[in-house]
Design an enzyme around this catalytic site. Structure first.
Site, PDB file in Angstrom:
ATOM      1  N   CYS A 129     -33.523  22.545  10.467  1.00  0.00           N
ATOM      2  CA  CYS A 129     -32.881  23.228  11.594  1.00  0.00           C
ATOM      3  C   CYS A 129     -34.013  23.654  12.516  1.00  0.00           C
ATOM      4  CB  CYS A 129     -32.064  24.413  11.109  1.00  0.00           C
ATOM      5  SG  CYS A 129     -33.119  25.745  10.574  1.00  0.00           S
TER       6      CYS A 129
ATOM      7  N   ASP B 177     -35.511  37.589   9.766  1.00  0.00           N
ATOM      8  CA  ASP B 177     -34.444  37.450  10.767  1.00  0.00           C
ATOM      9  C   ASP B 177     -34.549  38.491  11.879  1.00  0.00           C
ATOM     10  OD1 ASP B 177     -31.865  36.483   8.371  1.00  0.00           O
ATOM     11  OD2 ASP B 177     -33.576  35.432   9.236  1.00  0.00           O
TER      12      ASP B 177
HETATM   13  C1  EPZ Z   1     -31.266  32.787   4.066  1.00  0.00           C
HETATM   14  O1  EPZ Z   1     -31.705  31.459   4.314  1.00  0.00           O
HETATM   15  C2  EPZ Z   1     -30.611  33.256   5.363  1.00  0.00           C
HETATM   16  N1  EPZ Z   1     -29.450  32.410   5.668  1.00  0.00           N
HETATM   17  C3  EPZ Z   1     -31.626  33.182   6.495  1.00  0.00           C
HETATM   18  O2  EPZ Z   1     -30.994  33.707   7.669  1.00  0.00           O
HETATM   19  C4  EPZ Z   1     -32.808  34.080   6.145  1.00  0.00           C
HETATM   20  O3  EPZ Z   1     -33.786  33.962   7.152  1.00  0.00           O
HETATM   21  C5  EPZ Z   1     -33.399  33.646   4.796  1.00  0.00           C
HETATM   22  O4  EPZ Z   1     -32.368  33.652   3.785  1.00  0.00           O
HETATM   23  C6  EPZ Z   1     -34.514  34.577   4.335  1.00  0.00           C
HETATM   24  O5  EPZ Z   1     -34.019  35.874   4.248  1.00  0.00           O
HETATM   25  C7  EPZ Z   1     -28.279  32.681   5.047  1.00  0.00           C
HETATM   26  O6  EPZ Z   1     -28.166  33.573   4.233  1.00  0.00           O
HETATM   27  C8  EPZ Z   1     -27.117  31.824   5.440  1.00  0.00           C
HETATM   28  P1  EPZ Z   1     -34.564  30.962   1.554  1.00  0.00           P
HETATM   29  P2  EPZ Z   1     -32.195  30.528   3.076  1.00  0.00           P
HETATM   30  O7  EPZ Z   1     -33.967  29.969   0.614  1.00  0.00           O
HETATM   31  O8  EPZ Z   1     -31.331  30.774   1.909  1.00  0.00           O
HETATM   32  C9  EPZ Z   1     -38.103  27.774   1.411  1.00  0.00           C
HETATM   33  C10 EPZ Z   1     -30.407  33.763   9.932  1.00  0.00           C
HETATM   34  O9  EPZ Z   1     -31.067  33.802  10.974  1.00  0.00           O
HETATM   35  N2  EPZ Z   1     -37.306  27.027   0.418  1.00  0.00           N
HETATM   36  O10 EPZ Z   1     -34.896  32.324   1.066  1.00  0.00           O
HETATM   37  O11 EPZ Z   1     -32.340  29.143   3.568  1.00  0.00           O
HETATM   38  C11 EPZ Z   1     -37.481  27.665   2.819  1.00  0.00           C
HETATM   39  O12 EPZ Z   1     -37.900  26.463   3.437  1.00  0.00           O
HETATM   40  C12 EPZ Z   1     -30.813  32.834   8.797  1.00  0.00           C
HETATM   41  O13 EPZ Z   1     -29.379  34.471   9.701  1.00  0.00           O
HETATM   42  C13 EPZ Z   1     -37.881  25.940  -0.223  1.00  0.00           C
HETATM   43  O14 EPZ Z   1     -39.044  25.594   0.013  1.00  0.00           O
HETATM   44  O15 EPZ Z   1     -33.636  31.154   2.840  1.00  0.00           O
HETATM   45  C14 EPZ Z   1     -38.022  28.866   3.522  1.00  0.00           C
HETATM   46  O16 EPZ Z   1     -39.323  28.582   4.008  1.00  0.00           O
HETATM   47  C15 EPZ Z   1     -32.051  32.024   9.139  1.00  0.00           C
HETATM   48  N3  EPZ Z   1     -37.143  25.229  -1.106  1.00  0.00           N
HETATM   49  C16 EPZ Z   1     -38.121  29.903   2.412  1.00  0.00           C
HETATM   50  O17 EPZ Z   1     -38.061  29.184   1.164  1.00  0.00           O
HETATM   51  C17 EPZ Z   1     -35.846  25.550  -1.399  1.00  0.00           C
HETATM   52  O18 EPZ Z   1     -35.207  24.865  -2.228  1.00  0.00           O
HETATM   53  C18 EPZ Z   1     -37.009  30.923   2.454  1.00  0.00           C
HETATM   54  O19 EPZ Z   1     -35.829  30.242   2.228  1.00  0.00           O
HETATM   55  C19 EPZ Z   1     -35.271  26.664  -0.734  1.00  0.00           C
HETATM   56  C20 EPZ Z   1     -36.022  27.389   0.164  1.00  0.00           C
END
Ligand code: EPZ
Length: 419
Positions: free
Chosen positions: A118, A308
């Site tokens: 994204c 966020d």
């Molecule tokens: C959730 O995303 C939120 N989205 C995000 O909010 C928020 O920024 C994020 O958590 C951190 O708090 C929802 O809840 C729908 P992560 P998520 O898995 O679950 C890496 C907004 O603006 N990662 O904690 O995708 C990933 O690339 C949105 O409301 C891996 O490498 O967050 C990122 O760099 C944006 N491998 C980091 O971890 C994986 O399999 C954090 O991701 C999964 C994640």
């Protein structure tokens, strides 16, 4: 609609009371979790945002009955007839990866396309897939199609996350809540939205302990029953409106939120010179004094500073006296809003994960395009604090996560309209 714009006449201090929306990042996993329940699930305080509409399209596509009336979403999954989420639906909403755990947990199989990256950079799902495999699912992941199956059901197990991923923690909860035996998640994400999902699942008959801490213990149950549940308030939307009050030296009350939910970012606003009083049902903000810069703002998993809130607070700091330093540790490219803020006269230097914001006397209204959800919101914050007219296009990014943002800001005296 794709060609809508938001137009702002800046310079008016925001004043008044607003009621905060339900939390997007809690309602989305809870809507997916309704797939696991027998009977009817009633989700209250559900935000009217495009990610909610996309979730309804996914549930309907899966054969569920889904009805959104006001902020109340009623779901019945009894007639669920499919386990595959089409490419078009997957690409509509990045967080649809949550249906992997929900479909495996409810039907023992799922088929979906690799949810594209994204605006925040590549969004890998390696941890999600690894966790589903540990629970006994077979995952075939080729040509961008992910097929999961658990013909012998899912079995509880111990999972240690290498990083406290929010989505991965949620997917494990959804897959394990009806698995056989006990699942323990170590290094689990501790965001309040995780706790809200656990409370929903427990109200449906689940047995989940430790949500909100780094260790979550899930004791699998046979069945879950739909219930009526009220989604928690959106703390990131609250951070957005507090940033708007700060950027306009205004004074607002945010109703319908326990101030403790904002404790991961309140101190930043206090360092800026805002007076903030938190109560168990509202947050009072007085930002009438000139803003000053803050030290380092380092984004971290909860209870650290939330990624966020980074963009909207950056926008508020563009006119603060002195320099503030941001370090963005969670996403690879989450400074997409900087170009637009610089175009409006901000002084921001980005190098890798670090962004240095040096306060300027004034910002100037400009024509800008929203780059992502929170980046788009930061342009609204900057526009409210700028001189003259700001026109923001591509506001479909903003509509993904903010309910009625222009009406809320207008109710505070802001000169903003959607055209
Ligand atoms: C959730 O995303 C939120 N989205 C995000 O909010 C928020 O920024 C994020 O958590 C951190 O708090 C929802 O809840 C729908 P992560 P998520 O898995 O679950 C890496 C907004 O603006 N990662 O904690 O995708 C990933 O690339 C949105 O409301 C891996 O490498 O967050 C990122 O760099 C944006 N491998 C980091 O971890 C994986 O399999 C954090 O991701 C999964 C994640």
């Amino acid at each position: 609609m794709q060609n809508q714009k938001i137009v702002i006449e800046g310079g008016v201090p925001l004043r008044g009371d607003i009621k905060i929306q339900g939390a997007k990042n809690s309602s989305l996993p809870i809507i997916a979790a309704s797939l696991l329940c027998e009977g009817e699930t009633v989700i209250k305080n559900c935000p009217r945002i495009s990610d909610t509409y996309a979730s309804c399209r996914i549930l309907s596509h899966l054969g569920c009955r889904c009805n959104l009336s006001g902020n109340v979403l009623t779901v019945s999954a009894d007639k669920k007839s499919s386990c595959s989420v089409s490419d078009e639906l997957m690409s509509e909403m990045r967080s649809s990866i949550i249906y992997m755990g929900a479909l495996l947990g409810s039907s023992g199989e799922c088929c979906m396309t690799f949810p594209g990256g994204c605006e925040l950079g590549p969004r890998p799902i390696d941890m999600h897939i690894d966790a589903m495999k540990k629970l006994g699912a077979r995952v075939k992941d080729e040509y961008g199609i992910i097929e999961c199956s658990a013909p012998h059901g899912l079995k509880g197990t111990k999972i240690i996350l290498s990083y406290p991923s929010v989505g991965t923690t949620e997917n494990i909860m959804l897959a394990a809540v009806k698995a056989e035996g006990e699942t323990v998640i170590s290094n689990a994400a501790m965001e309040p939205e995780i706790t809200d999902l656990a409370e929903f699942l427990n109200k449906c008959g689940g047995r989940i302990k430790g949500a909100g801490t780094g260790k979550i213990v899930i004791d699998g149950v046979k069945k879950l029953y739909g219930c009526t549940y009220t989604v928690m308030p959106d703390r990131i939307a609250a951070a957005t409106y507090i940033s708007a009050a700060a950027a306009t030296n205004g004074e607002i009350n945010i109703l319908g939120i326990d101030g403790l939910l904002c404790d991961s970012f309140i101190s930043v606003f206090e360092q800026m010179g805002c007076y903030i009083y938190i109560y168990d049902d509202r947050v009072y903000v007085n930002a009438e004094r000139p803003l000053r810069s803050v030290g380092k703002i380092i984004t971290m998993p909860h209870p650290g500073f939330p990624t966020d809130a980074q963009a909207v607070i950056m926008a508020a700091l563009c006119k603060a006296r002195g320099s503030s330093i941001f370090v963005e540790n969670i996403f690879e490219s989450r400074y997409k809003q900087v170009d637009a803020l610089v175009k409006m006269g901000a002084n921001i230097k980005v190098s890798g994960k670090t962004a240095v914001v040096t306060g300027v006397k004034r910002l100037y209204g400009s024509k800008v395009s929203a780059t992502d959800l929170r980046g788009g919101a930061s342009m609204i914050v900057a526009g409210l604090g700028a001189d003259g007219k700001t026109e923001i296009s591509d506001i479909y990014h903003i509509d993904r996560g903010y309910e009625n943002i222009e009406n809320i800001i207008s109710s505070l005296g802001g000169k903003i309209k959607r055209i």
